[in-house]
Design a protein around this motif. Structure first.
Motif, PDB file in Angstrom:
ATOM      1  N   THR A  84      39.066  41.756  42.819  1.00  0.00           N
ATOM      2  CA  THR A  84      38.125  42.549  43.604  1.00  0.00           C
ATOM      3  C   THR A  84      37.206  41.567  44.325  1.00  0.00           C
ATOM      4  O   THR A  84      37.042  40.421  43.903  1.00  0.00           O
ATOM      5  CB  THR A  84      37.277  43.496  42.732  1.00  0.00           C
ATOM      6  N   PHE A  85      36.592  42.030  45.437  1.00  0.00           N
ATOM      7  CA  PHE A  85      35.730  41.127  46.178  1.00  0.00           C
ATOM      8  C   PHE A  85      34.523  41.872  46.737  1.00  0.00           C
ATOM      9  O   PHE A  85      34.507  43.102  46.845  1.00  0.00           O
ATOM     10  CB  PHE A  85      36.490  40.482  47.352  1.00  0.00           C
ATOM     11  N   ILE A 117      32.770  36.628  47.494  1.00  0.00           N
ATOM     12  CA  ILE A 117      32.852  36.507  46.037  1.00  0.00           C
ATOM     13  C   ILE A 117      34.099  37.257  45.570  1.00  0.00           C
ATOM     14  O   ILE A 117      34.245  38.456  45.826  1.00  0.00           O
ATOM     15  CB  ILE A 117      31.597  37.065  45.348  1.00  0.00           C
ATOM     16  N   LEU A 118      34.979  36.545  44.883  1.00  0.00           N
ATOM     17  CA  LEU A 118      36.239  37.111  44.411  1.00  0.00           C
ATOM     18  C   LEU A 118      36.251  37.065  42.886  1.00  0.00           C
ATOM     19  O   LEU A 118      36.003  36.024  42.283  1.00  0.00           O
ATOM     20  CB  LEU A 118      37.416  36.307  44.973  1.00  0.00           C
ATOM     21  N   SER A 119      36.535  38.215  42.271  1.00  0.00           N
ATOM     22  CA  SER A 119      36.572  38.319  40.812  1.00  0.00           C
ATOM     23  C   SER A 119      37.971  38.673  40.336  1.00  0.00           C
ATOM     24  O   SER A 119      38.728  39.348  41.039  1.00  0.00           O
ATOM     25  CB  SER A 119      35.574  39.378  40.318  1.00  0.00           C
ATOM     26  N   ASP A 120      38.311  38.210  39.145  1.00  0.00           N
ATOM     27  CA  ASP A 120      39.595  38.493  38.516  1.00  0.00           C
ATOM     28  C   ASP A 120      39.331  39.262  37.224  1.00  0.00           C
ATOM     29  O   ASP A 120      38.717  38.735  36.296  1.00  0.00           O
ATOM     30  CB  ASP A 120      40.331  37.179  38.228  1.00  0.00           C
ATOM     31  N   ALA A 121      39.780  40.510  37.163  1.00  0.00           N
ATOM     32  CA  ALA A 121      39.546  41.354  35.986  1.00  0.00           C
ATOM     33  C   ALA A 121      40.702  41.296  34.999  1.00  0.00           C
ATOM     34  O   ALA A 121      40.713  42.030  34.023  1.00  0.00           O
ATOM     35  CB  ALA A 121      39.314  42.803  36.424  1.00  0.00           C
ATOM     36  N   ASP A 122      41.677  40.414  35.223  1.00  0.00           N
ATOM     37  CA  ASP A 122      42.802  40.248  34.314  1.00  0.00           C
ATOM     38  C   ASP A 122      42.350  39.336  33.173  1.00  0.00           C
ATOM     39  O   ASP A 122      42.185  38.136  33.347  1.00  0.00           O
ATOM     40  CB  ASP A 122      43.984  39.624  35.058  1.00  0.00           C
ATOM     41  N   SER A 167      35.733  37.715  35.461  1.00  0.00           N
ATOM     42  CA  SER A 167      34.938  36.561  35.871  1.00  0.00           C
ATOM     43  C   SER A 167      35.120  36.292  37.353  1.00  0.00           C
ATOM     44  O   SER A 167      36.132  36.678  37.953  1.00  0.00           O
ATOM     45  CB  SER A 167      35.327  35.312  35.066  1.00  0.00           C
ATOM     46  N   GLU A 168      34.143  35.632  37.947  1.00  0.00           N
ATOM     47  CA  GLU A 168      34.216  35.246  39.346  1.00  0.00           C
ATOM     48  C   GLU A 168      35.048  33.977  39.457  1.00  0.00           C
ATOM     49  O   GLU A 168      34.802  32.989  38.779  1.00  0.00           O
ATOM     50  CB  GLU A 168      32.812  35.007  39.905  1.00  0.00           C
ATOM     51  N   VAL A 169      36.052  34.024  40.316  1.00  0.00           N
ATOM     52  CA  VAL A 169      36.918  32.860  40.506  1.00  0.00           C
ATOM     53  C   VAL A 169      36.666  32.189  41.851  1.00  0.00           C
ATOM     54  O   VAL A 169      37.115  31.062  42.077  1.00  0.00           O
ATOM     55  CB  VAL A 169      38.404  33.253  40.357  1.00  0.00           C
ATOM     56  N   VAL A 170      35.975  32.883  42.764  1.00  0.00           N
ATOM     57  CA  VAL A 170      35.563  32.298  44.038  1.00  0.00           C
ATOM     58  C   VAL A 170      34.147  32.767  44.338  1.00  0.00           C
ATOM     59  O   VAL A 170      33.831  33.946  44.198  1.00  0.00           O
ATOM     60  CB  VAL A 170      36.488  32.719  45.211  1.00  0.00           C
ATOM     61  N   ASP A 171      33.284  31.857  44.732  1.00  0.00           N
ATOM     62  CA  ASP A 171      31.943  32.184  45.205  1.00  0.00           C
ATOM     63  C   ASP A 171      31.636  31.196  46.320  1.00  0.00           C
ATOM     64  O   ASP A 171      31.244  30.055  46.063  1.00  0.00           O
ATOM     65  CB  ASP A 171      30.921  32.085  44.076  1.00  0.00           C
ATOM     66  N   SER A 172      31.848  31.642  47.574  1.00  0.00           N
ATOM     67  CA  SER A 172      31.797  30.699  48.684  1.00  0.00           C
ATOM     68  C   SER A 172      30.920  31.205  49.819  1.00  0.00           C
ATOM     69  O   SER A 172      31.111  32.317  50.321  1.00  0.00           O
ATOM     70  CB  SER A 172      33.217  30.450  49.216  1.00  0.00           C
ATOM     71  N   ASP A 173      29.946  30.394  50.205  1.00  0.00           N
ATOM     72  CA  ASP A 173      29.202  30.624  51.451  1.00  0.00           C
ATOM     73  C   ASP A 173      29.964  29.940  52.577  1.00  0.00           C
ATOM     74  O   ASP A 173      30.313  28.759  52.474  1.00  0.00           O
ATOM     75  CB  ASP A 173      27.794  30.024  51.360  1.00  0.00           C
ATOM     76  N   SER A 174      30.246  30.680  53.642  1.00  0.00           N
ATOM     77  CA  SER A 174      30.972  30.101  54.772  1.00  0.00           C
ATOM     78  C   SER A 174      30.339  30.559  56.072  1.00  0.00           C
ATOM     79  O   SER A 174      29.571  31.525  56.101  1.00  0.00           O
ATOM     80  CB  SER A 174      32.452  30.495  54.732  1.00  0.00           C
ATOM     81  N   VAL A 175      30.657  29.877  57.156  1.00  0.00           N
ATOM     82  CA  VAL A 175      30.031  30.167  58.434  1.00  0.00           C
ATOM     83  C   VAL A 175      31.073  30.162  59.546  1.00  0.00           C
ATOM     84  O   VAL A 175      32.008  29.353  59.537  1.00  0.00           O
ATOM     85  CB  VAL A 175      28.899  29.154  58.745  1.00  0.00           C
ATOM     86  N   ILE A 176      30.924  31.110  60.479  1.00  0.00           N
ATOM     87  CA  ILE A 176      31.670  31.105  61.732  1.00  0.00           C
ATOM     88  C   ILE A 176      30.664  30.850  62.845  1.00  0.00           C
ATOM     89  O   ILE A 176      29.638  31.533  62.913  1.00  0.00           O
ATOM     90  CB  ILE A 176      32.384  32.452  61.977  1.00  0.00           C
ATOM     91  N   ASN A 229      42.214  33.651  36.133  1.00  0.00           N
ATOM     92  CA  ASN A 229      41.900  33.557  34.708  1.00  0.00           C
ATOM     93  C   ASN A 229      43.058  33.020  33.873  1.00  0.00           C
ATOM     94  O   ASN A 229      42.850  32.375  32.841  1.00  0.00           O
ATOM     95  CB  ASN A 229      41.473  34.922  34.156  1.00  0.00           C
ATOM     96  N   ASP A 230      44.292  33.313  34.300  1.00  0.00           N
ATOM     97  CA  ASP A 230      45.454  32.871  33.521  1.00  0.00           C
ATOM     98  C   ASP A 230      45.896  31.452  33.877  1.00  0.00           C
ATOM     99  O   ASP A 230      46.903  30.970  33.388  1.00  0.00           O
ATOM    100  CB  ASP A 230      46.620  33.849  33.705  1.00  0.00           C
TER     101      ASP A 230
END
Length: 282
Positions: free
Chosen positions: A31-32, A125-130, A134-143, A184-185
């Protein structure tokens, strides 16, 4: 040969069944959320709609605004609006998913204009519920964008791909880089970003053209793909479900047992010759 086959059949069936009774790796449940907005970079622009929400999720660069506007009369100006997915949203693997939409409300003005170095910040922010969520990605980015308002005079300079009265265009000077992460795996993944679903707009290389006197939009999308071990079931050819294979193996064993019982209860009746049938004393 028949006896050998009968003896090996139950062993082979059981081995076949047991060999497939292994736990299958499920694809992570992703989820994100995406919070984003404009920094006040352009002197001629006005910024409104301060980005609000969970302070822990808003990009570190602030303040941020959801709308920037420029060039026009007092009641109506051209503007950009950023719409993001601020609530938890499902993200399927190997499927392009929209994380934000950039909308251009374009008004025709009598002269050419331009601005540059506008940053659009987003926090993905990308989370893995498997397993343990837990959050597996937390990234500030810019265009980063530069904008050119064309002079609406015949003949329009090429290219004019949307085909309106001299398309305006945005030059993308800073794209979003790919993100590599582990689920997570322990499996390895990559998040790739692109522009898609252009409405009243067209993209040529790093330039997005938008139609004059209309509303245009472009989606920012993400694709997550598995890049490493453990091997995912989704990457394999179709394999029978373990329960189905077990039932198939047990069925073969049942056929073997039934066949053995039939052979033991079979009664052989001797066949008399013609002379024996004609001699009643025998």
């Amino acid at each position: 040969m028949k006896k050998i086959f009968n003896k090996t059949l139950p062993i082979a069936a059981l081995t076949f069944a047991m060999g497939y009774v292994v736990p299958a790796h499920a694809v992570p449940i992703f989820t994100f959320t995406e919070y984003g907005g404009f920094t006040a970079d352009v002197g001629m622009a006005k910024y409104s709609g301060a980005l609000a929400g969970d302070a822990d999720l808003i990009p570190a660069v602030h303040p941020l605004y959801t709308t920037m506007s420029w060039a026009g009369n007092r009641t109506q100006q051209s503007s950009l609006q950023l719409h993001t997915q601020t609530g938890p949203t499902s993200l399927l693997a190997d499927t392009w998913t929209t994380i934000s939409t950039l909308q251009h409300n374009n008004n025709i003005i009598s002269s050419s204009n331009s601005w540059f170095d506008q940053d659009i910040w987003g926090r993905f922010i990308l989370s893995d519920a498997d397993g343990a969520s837990s959050e597996v990605v937390d990234s500030d980015s810019v265009i980063s964008l530069n904008f050119t308002e064309t002079k609406n005079a015949k003949k329009c300079a090429a290219p004019n791909p949307v085909g309106t009265a001299c398309d305006d265009y945005f030059t993308i000077t800073t794209p979003i880089d790919d993100i590599f992460f582990a689920a997570n795996d322990g499996s390895q993944w990559m998040a790739t970003f692109r522009f898609a679903n252009l409405v009243n707009a067209a993209q040529i290389a790093n330039v997005v053209y938008t139609g004059e006197g209309t509303t245009s939009s472009v989606d920012v999308q993400v694709l997550v793909t598995n890049t490493g071990a453990p091997l995912r079931v989704s990457n394999l050819a179709a394999i029978p479900e373990p329960a189905t294979v077990v039932l198939f193996g047990l069925g073969l064993i049942g056929l073997y047992i039934a066949n053995q019982r039939k052979e033991k209860t079979l009664i052989k009746v001797p066949v008399k010759t013609k002379s024996e049938r004609q001699s009643p004393g025998k």
